[in-house]
Design a protein around this motif. Structure first.
Motif, mmCIF file in Angstrom:
data_model
loop_
_atom_site.group_PDB
_atom_site.id
_atom_site.type_symbol
_atom_site.label_atom_id
_atom_site.label_comp_id
_atom_site.label_asym_id
_atom_site.label_seq_id
_atom_site.Cartn_x
_atom_site.Cartn_y
_atom_site.Cartn_z
ATOM 1 N N HIS A 66 0.785 -1.304 0.008
ATOM 2 C CA HIS A 66 -0.118 -0.013 -0.001
ATOM 3 C C HIS A 66 0.839 1.303 -0.093
ATOM 4 C CE1 HIS A 66 -2.981 -2.890 1.377
ATOM 5 N NE2 HIS A 66 -3.664 -2.373 0.626
ATOM 6 N N LEU A 67 1.974 1.419 0.559
ATOM 7 C CA LEU A 67 2.702 2.213 0.664
ATOM 8 C C LEU A 67 3.447 2.563 -0.811
ATOM 9 C CD1 LEU A 67 4.861 1.796 3.949
ATOM 10 C CD2 LEU A 67 2.825 3.243 3.760
ATOM 11 N N THR A 68 3.613 1.796 -1.660
ATOM 12 C CA THR A 68 3.990 2.076 -3.000
ATOM 13 C C THR A 68 3.154 1.672 -4.102
ATOM 14 O OG1 THR A 68 4.796 -0.316 -3.204
ATOM 15 C CG2 THR A 68 6.407 0.946 -2.198
ATOM 16 N N LEU A 69 1.706 1.954 -3.745
ATOM 17 C CA LEU A 69 0.804 1.753 -4.943
ATOM 18 C C LEU A 69 0.944 2.761 -5.995
ATOM 19 C CD1 LEU A 69 -2.506 1.062 -3.198
ATOM 20 C CD2 LEU A 69 -1.291 -0.428 -4.810
ATOM 21 N N GLU A 70 1.348 4.321 -5.780
ATOM 22 C CA GLU A 70 1.429 5.074 -6.630
ATOM 23 C C GLU A 70 2.508 4.906 -7.595
ATOM 24 O OE1 GLU A 70 0.681 8.484 -8.855
ATOM 25 O OE2 GLU A 70 -0.738 7.629 -7.128
ATOM 26 N N GLU A 71 3.800 4.599 -6.970
ATOM 27 C CA GLU A 71 4.932 4.515 -7.916
ATOM 28 C C GLU A 71 4.910 3.322 -8.631
ATOM 29 O OE1 GLU A 71 8.427 3.126 -5.431
ATOM 30 O OE2 GLU A 71 7.657 4.946 -4.601
ATOM 31 N N THR A 72 4.270 2.001 -8.054
ATOM 32 C CA THR A 72 4.429 0.666 -8.585
ATOM 33 C C THR A 72 2.934 0.577 -9.641
ATOM 34 O OG1 THR A 72 3.155 -0.309 -6.779
ATOM 35 C CG2 THR A 72 5.657 -0.455 -6.982
ATOM 36 N N PHE A 73 2.206 1.149 -9.509
ATOM 37 C CA PHE A 73 0.873 0.885 -10.271
ATOM 38 C C PHE A 73 0.021 2.053 -10.567
ATOM 39 C CE2 PHE A 73 -3.982 -0.332 -10.078
ATOM 40 C CZ PHE A 73 -3.792 -0.973 -11.436
ATOM 41 N N PHE A 74 -0.507 2.912 -9.680
ATOM 42 C CA PHE A 74 -1.172 3.985 -10.207
ATOM 43 C C PHE A 74 -0.673 4.932 -11.316
ATOM 44 C CE2 PHE A 74 -3.605 3.523 -5.900
ATOM 45 C CZ PHE A 74 -4.543 2.390 -6.546
ATOM 46 N N SER A 75 0.372 5.433 -11.088
ATOM 47 C CA SER A 75 1.138 6.531 -11.768
ATOM 48 C C SER A 75 1.542 5.798 -13.200
ATOM 49 C CB SER A 75 2.369 7.116 -11.145
ATOM 50 O OG SER A 75 3.610 6.028 -10.997
ATOM 51 N N ARG A 76 1.614 4.376 -13.445
ATOM 52 C CA ARG A 76 2.002 3.897 -14.645
ATOM 53 C C ARG A 76 0.893 3.551 -15.379
ATOM 54 N NH1 ARG A 76 7.096 -0.087 -12.913
ATOM 55 N NH2 ARG A 76 8.288 1.510 -11.851
ATOM 56 N N VAL A 77 -0.378 3.409 -14.645
ATOM 57 C CA VAL A 77 -1.419 2.741 -15.577
ATOM 58 C C VAL A 77 -2.548 3.879 -15.513
ATOM 59 C CG1 VAL A 77 -3.309 1.192 -15.346
ATOM 60 C CG2 VAL A 77 -0.892 0.393 -14.874
ATOM 61 N N LEU A 78 -2.826 4.458 -14.698
ATOM 62 C CA LEU A 78 -3.916 5.451 -14.706
ATOM 63 C C LEU A 78 -3.926 6.741 -15.732
ATOM 64 C CD1 LEU A 78 -5.076 5.553 -11.128
ATOM 65 C CD2 LEU A 78 -5.903 4.290 -12.730
ATOM 66 N N PRO A 79 -2.833 7.468 -16.150
ATOM 67 C CA PRO A 79 -2.737 8.202 -17.097
ATOM 68 C C PRO A 79 -3.309 7.580 -18.562
ATOM 69 C CG PRO A 79 -0.802 8.638 -15.753
ATOM 70 C CD PRO A 79 -1.576 7.148 -15.141
ATOM 71 N N LYS A 80 -2.714 6.327 -18.705
ATOM 72 C CA LYS A 80 -3.109 5.792 -20.119
ATOM 73 C C LYS A 80 -4.590 5.303 -19.862
ATOM 74 C CE LYS A 80 -1.512 3.216 -23.821
ATOM 75 N NZ LYS A 80 -0.299 2.540 -24.423
ATOM 76 N N THR A 81 -4.809 4.920 -18.800
ATOM 77 C CA THR A 81 -6.283 4.612 -18.535
ATOM 78 C C THR A 81 -7.432 5.675 -18.752
ATOM 79 O OG1 THR A 81 -5.684 2.805 -16.965
ATOM 80 C CG2 THR A 81 -7.984 3.185 -17.025
ATOM 81 N N VAL A 82 -6.974 6.789 -18.174
ATOM 82 C CA VAL A 82 -8.002 7.843 -18.610
ATOM 83 C C VAL A 82 -7.758 8.301 -20.070
ATOM 84 C CG1 VAL A 82 -8.051 10.304 -18.032
ATOM 85 C CG2 VAL A 82 -7.606 8.933 -16.165
ATOM 86 N N LYS A 83 -6.735 8.391 -20.718
ATOM 87 C CA LYS A 83 -6.645 8.510 -21.942
ATOM 88 C C LYS A 83 -7.464 7.931 -22.906
ATOM 89 C CE LYS A 83 -3.870 9.083 -26.073
ATOM 90 N NZ LYS A 83 -4.806 8.647 -26.900
ATOM 91 N N LEU A 84 -7.367 6.322 -22.573
ATOM 92 C CA LEU A 84 -8.171 5.352 -22.855
ATOM 93 C C LEU A 84 -9.762 5.607 -22.954
ATOM 94 C CD1 LEU A 84 -8.540 2.572 -24.527
ATOM 95 C CD2 LEU A 84 -8.422 1.418 -22.172
ATOM 96 N N PHE A 85 -10.258 6.053 -21.560
ATOM 97 C CA PHE A 85 -11.655 6.647 -21.505
ATOM 98 C C PHE A 85 -12.056 7.778 -22.342
ATOM 99 C CE2 PHE A 85 -14.695 8.825 -19.330
ATOM 100 C CZ PHE A 85 -15.902 7.951 -19.071
ATOM 101 N N ASP A 86 -11.066 8.565 -22.578
ATOM 102 C CA ASP A 86 -11.291 9.939 -23.210
ATOM 103 C C ASP A 86 -11.617 9.437 -24.727
ATOM 104 O OD1 ASP A 86 -11.322 11.575 -21.026
ATOM 105 O OD2 ASP A 86 -9.289 12.198 -21.472
ATOM 106 N N ASP A 87 -10.742 8.536 -25.163
ATOM 107 C CA ASP A 87 -10.760 7.962 -26.659
ATOM 108 C C ASP A 87 -11.966 7.279 -26.694
ATOM 109 O OD1 ASP A 87 -8.275 8.938 -27.220
ATOM 110 O OD2 ASP A 87 -7.135 7.257 -27.107
ATOM 111 N N MET A 88 -12.444 6.692 -25.659
ATOM 112 C CA MET A 88 -13.818 5.871 -26.173
ATOM 113 C C MET A 88 -14.998 6.758 -25.846
ATOM 114 S SD MET A 88 -13.367 2.618 -23.491
ATOM 115 C CE MET A 88 -12.127 1.618 -23.717
ATOM 116 N N MET A 89 -14.834 7.880 -25.323
ATOM 117 C CA MET A 89 -15.888 8.777 -25.140
ATOM 118 C C MET A 89 -15.862 9.505 -26.354
ATOM 119 S SD MET A 89 -18.286 9.856 -22.919
ATOM 120 C CE MET A 89 -17.810 9.792 -21.271
ATOM 121 N N TYR A 90 -14.901 9.968 -26.859
ATOM 122 C CA TYR A 90 -14.761 10.721 -28.175
ATOM 123 C C TYR A 90 -15.406 9.658 -29.450
ATOM 124 C CZ TYR A 90 -13.158 12.888 -32.528
ATOM 125 O OH TYR A 90 -13.223 13.368 -33.782
#
Length: 180
Positions: A66-90
């Motif tokens: 839990h102490l490293t969620l940001e650096e090991t997972f969230f910061s690596r995956v969520l930006p592209k996930t948000v872009k994917l969502f935006d692309d789907m919405m478009y």
């Protein structure tokens, strides 16, 4: 994969990972997660993105520190996930413009996009549920990509729906402005 031993991370296929028990996921996390993250970053296919994201969230997220969620997972995956969502919405908005009751191809495309979006939202929901269910205190800086990503998705959805409702309302009758 006999006797509970895992294949090297590079040789593991997504279908195989789905059948791994939790203990094997926990043990192989350090070697498999980098491979999954690399696959996620290099994929150009929405379906593959969702499959990889679901595997990470459902099978490996419960075993991450839990102490490293940001650096090991969230910061690596969520930006592209948000872009994917935006692309789907478009794409959803673009395809919906040509929708008619006679155009079955566009109806099918829209249905597929919506189903994929539901899976993406389920994966994001899994991230939020994991963080909320944690017994340990989580410091916001250890998960800062998650709230901003979730808020972006909620806001984008709201703006899209609001725009669609207003555009339908105003397209039926012209708006007359009176000068004073």
């Amino acid at each position: 994969m006999s006797e509970g031993r895992a294949a090297p991370a590079s040789a593991v296929r997504l279908e195989e990972l789905r059948s791994w028990p939790g203990e094997l996921c926990r043990r192989e996390l350090p070697s498999v997660l980098p491979r999954l993250l690399s696959m996620y970053q290099h994929s150009d296919n929405w379906i593959e993105h969702i499959q990889i994201l679901k595997i990470i969230v459902e099978m490996f997220l419960p075993h991450m520190n839990h102490l490293t969620l940001e650096e090991t997972f969230f910061s690596r995956v969520l930006p592209k996930t948000v872009k994917l969502f935006d692309d789907m919405m478009y794409e959803l908005t673009s395809q919906a413009r040509g929708l008619s009751s006679h155009n079955l191809e566009i109806q099918t495309t829209l249905r597929n996009i919506l189903q994929t979006m539901v899976q993406l939202l389920a994966a994001l929901t899994g991230c939020v549920q994991h963080v909320c269910a944690t017994q340990d205190s989580i410091i916001l800086e250890n998960i800062h990509s998650l709230p901003s990503s979730i808020l972006h998705v909620i806001k984008s959805t709201f703006v899209h729906c609001k725009f669609q409702i207003f555009s339908r309302l105003f397209s039926r009758r012209p708006i007359v402005f009176k000068s004073s």
